[in-house]
Each structure stands twice: as structure tokens, then as C-alpha cells.
Design an enzyme around this catalytic site. Sequence first.
Site, mmCIF file in Angstrom:
data_model
loop_
_atom_site.group_PDB
_atom_site.id
_atom_site.type_symbol
_atom_site.label_atom_id
_atom_site.label_comp_id
_atom_site.label_asym_id
_atom_site.label_seq_id
_atom_site.Cartn_x
_atom_site.Cartn_y
_atom_site.Cartn_z
ATOM 1 N N ILE B 14 0.845 -1.201 0.000
ATOM 2 C CA ILE B 14 0.000 0.000 0.000
ATOM 3 C C ILE B 14 0.873 1.242 0.000
ATOM 4 O O ILE B 14 1.278 1.744 1.040
ATOM 5 C CB ILE B 14 -0.972 -0.005 1.201
ATOM 6 C CG1 ILE B 14 -1.819 -1.278 1.163
ATOM 7 C CG2 ILE B 14 -1.869 1.228 1.165
ATOM 8 C CD1 ILE B 14 -2.874 -1.355 2.224
ATOM 9 N N HIS B 15 1.219 1.716 -1.189
ATOM 10 C CA HIS B 15 1.980 2.966 -1.305
ATOM 11 C C HIS B 15 0.986 4.104 -1.502
ATOM 12 O O HIS B 15 -0.223 3.918 -1.324
ATOM 13 C CB HIS B 15 3.021 2.856 -2.425
ATOM 14 C CG HIS B 15 2.437 2.570 -3.773
ATOM 15 N ND1 HIS B 15 2.251 3.538 -4.716
ATOM 16 C CD2 HIS B 15 1.962 1.412 -4.314
ATOM 17 C CE1 HIS B 15 1.709 2.992 -5.790
ATOM 18 N NE2 HIS B 15 1.516 1.707 -5.571
ATOM 19 N N ALA B 16 1.486 5.271 -1.886
ATOM 20 C CA ALA B 16 0.640 6.473 -1.899
ATOM 21 C C ALA B 16 -0.652 6.320 -2.718
ATOM 22 O O ALA B 16 -1.718 6.682 -2.252
ATOM 23 C CB ALA B 16 1.460 7.654 -2.405
#
Lengths: 329, 88
Positions: B14-16
Site C-alpha cells: 500500500i503505497h501512496a
Amino acid sequence: MNPLTVQNLYDDNRRSLKFENLTGHINDKKIVSSEIHRPGLALSGFVDIFTYEKIQVLGNTEIAYLDSLSKRERLIAIQRLVEFDIPCIIITNKNSVYKELLDLGEKRAIPIFRTPMNTTQFVRKIGDYLDEKFAPLITKHGTLVDIYGIGVLLAGRSGIGKSEVALDLIERGHRLVADDMVIISRRSEDVLIGSGNEVIRHYIEIRGLGVIDIKSMFGIRSIRQQKRIEVEVLLEDWDSKKEYERLGIKENYTEILDVKIPQVHLQIYPGKNITVIVETIALNTLLKIFGIHPAKEFDRRLLSKLRNKKIENKKTQDQLKEYLEHDME
Amino acid sequence: MTEGKVIVKNKLGIHARPAALLVRTAAKFSSDIFLTQNSMEINCKSIMNVMGMAAEPGSEITITASGEDEKEAVQKLIELFDNKFEED
């Protein structure tokens, strides 16, 4: 929270405690107690209530005891010790170690470390480290700011404006500890320490603008790594039906990790300068720490005024009575 | 209260971008929505919270929602995870 292992203990303290790894191997055995133990009695043969699960520290006393034994007795004493499932053994004062201890430690896969520090100093340092590692932890939704040295935790629903107030406070020269997500740990019974998550530390999200890097924008003086939490300010939507504190004599408290801290409910409506009020809450908390309680002081003054008034009233009544009794007319 | 368990399946975790997608989706519902990973509970409607969670690929996450539209909210969020946040 991940459990603390002997490997973590070694890695985190190798430099500060000048650990020397004598057996060469380290294991992933868990350290389950925040206390350390000096196994003097266990070495001498009393193992009925030996707390073997703690970190075992051999200081000058234990080493001197082993020195006083004959070679055979010493082997038995050491065997008795390593029979237990000990996480690790630490030798202080850079004492020399018997080969028997190293061999048996290696055989039983018990790491043995040595430090040049003296026992008292070592126990204090490792005690601090273990206290921190074993402190109870929670994550709370809120923003933590240091205002004039007072740790103020801003709480309230998503979108009520915690980050905006924090930004305003930073602009006025106060320091941000964590925005949106505060990791709180309890130290020594009644102290709450808040810090930020390492990924989002010192970033703030302002709706409509995005993410802001506070450290780059406002400089090093605008941030703090951790801060004791002294007061919580709960931001609420304006509700005309709700009764709220007018005087400040009765104090509200909230509990975080079983520690009671003062809580101020602050209602929000357009045109109200929340930043200045939050600053004032911090200053008021500071005054209370110094023993000055404005609401109580005010009440005292009012009471003494009422007392004086009562005396004055009585004087006028007495004069009237005297006048009527002596009926001058 | 409705609960759902998911696994982060996209390659990067879960990145930006997925974080923003999660928060935007969660914000459409009136229920309170939380994500739990390794006993850390975070608010799914806060972008900083979701990014701060730093959920790596393969990590297990529990979604909990409470409110009027809790069922739809959990279902919609599970779909996002299952679709790998429209990535890969």
C-alpha cells in the site's frame, strides 16, 4: 508489537554498552521479562525459584564466588546454571570468563556477552532500554504538539481541523511531534510519551493541499521526536444543546493506557480562534503545574468579597435597629 | 459491526496511490472504518494513517466498519484489495 529477541538486544546495545560476543553465536530466543537477574544463589545451588527466563548478569560478586570454588565445584555450579533455558548471560566489568562457561554456553546455545561497564551502571542502562521496549503501547488518532513545553494532544473526529490547528501552531513557533497518528507508550506508571510513526513522521496532510513536509518547510526547530503528553484537547462540533464548562473548577479527565490526564472539550464554530485557545490551554496547564489555579483563585476572591458584604450588611442593620430603638423622632 | 479479512496482493504494497484510493473509497461511507494489522488499528479515512501503516505485499489486514452502511463499505473495500487496487 514484535517480541524482543536476544538478537535485537545485541544489535540495539552493541555500541552503547560495548558488548563483546564471547560465544560468537546469537539466537532468536525471546526475552519475556523486563527485569534482569543476578544468579548468585543459583550458582551456589539454590534453584527452587530461579527466574531463569530473565537476562542473567554475572558481576564481580558472582565471578569472585566462582573463583573461590575448586575446579570441580565450579564446573558443577556452571552446569547447574546452563541447565536452564536462559535467554543470555552478560558479564560485566570486563571480567575474565572461565572456559567451562564458554564451552557449556556454546553447547547449550546460550549467547554470552561481555561489557566493560560496571554492574550498577550497566543495570541502569539496560533497565532503561528494557523499560522502553516493554512499555505498553497504543496508537491513537490525533495530533501531538509541544506548546511552550506542554505536550498537547489534539483529538476529535476526522476532518474537524486538527491538522490545520497544528499548522497554525507550528507557524507560531511551536513544535510538531506527530500528526494524525500518535504512538503512545506508558513509562514508569504515570508518564505518557507520544511519538510519530516513522513513515509519516513530521508530515501533515492539509485537505485540498495534500501532504506537507514540516521539517523542510519550517526547519528543525519546528519538530520534536517525542514528548510527554500532559493534556488532551478534544475538538467538537458546535452543539447548542450541549452544556460545556464555563468556569474550569471541575476538571475533566480522560484515560490513556490507565493514566489519567486532563481533558478539555473545545467546541468549534466559525470565527473562533482555536489556535489561541489551544495555546491558552497549554499556558493554563503550565500555571496549574506551578500551583496557580485561576478558577479556584477567582472563587476564593468571590467568597471573601461575599463574607465582607455580609459583615457590612449586618452593620447597616445594626445602625437601623439602634436608630429605631432610640426613636429620635 | 462488520468485519472482513484481506491480504495485500499488489506487488508494491500500500503505497501512496492505493492509500489515496482506499481513503477516497472509505470516505464515501458514513460508517467508521478501521484497518487492523499486527494489533495496530488505524483510521481508514485518514491518508496519513493508511500510509503510516506501511502494509507490505502479503500482509494480512482486517477491515472493520460500524455504522449504517457498514456491509457495503466492507464489501467495496475488499473488492479494492482483491482487484490489487487496479494495479499490476
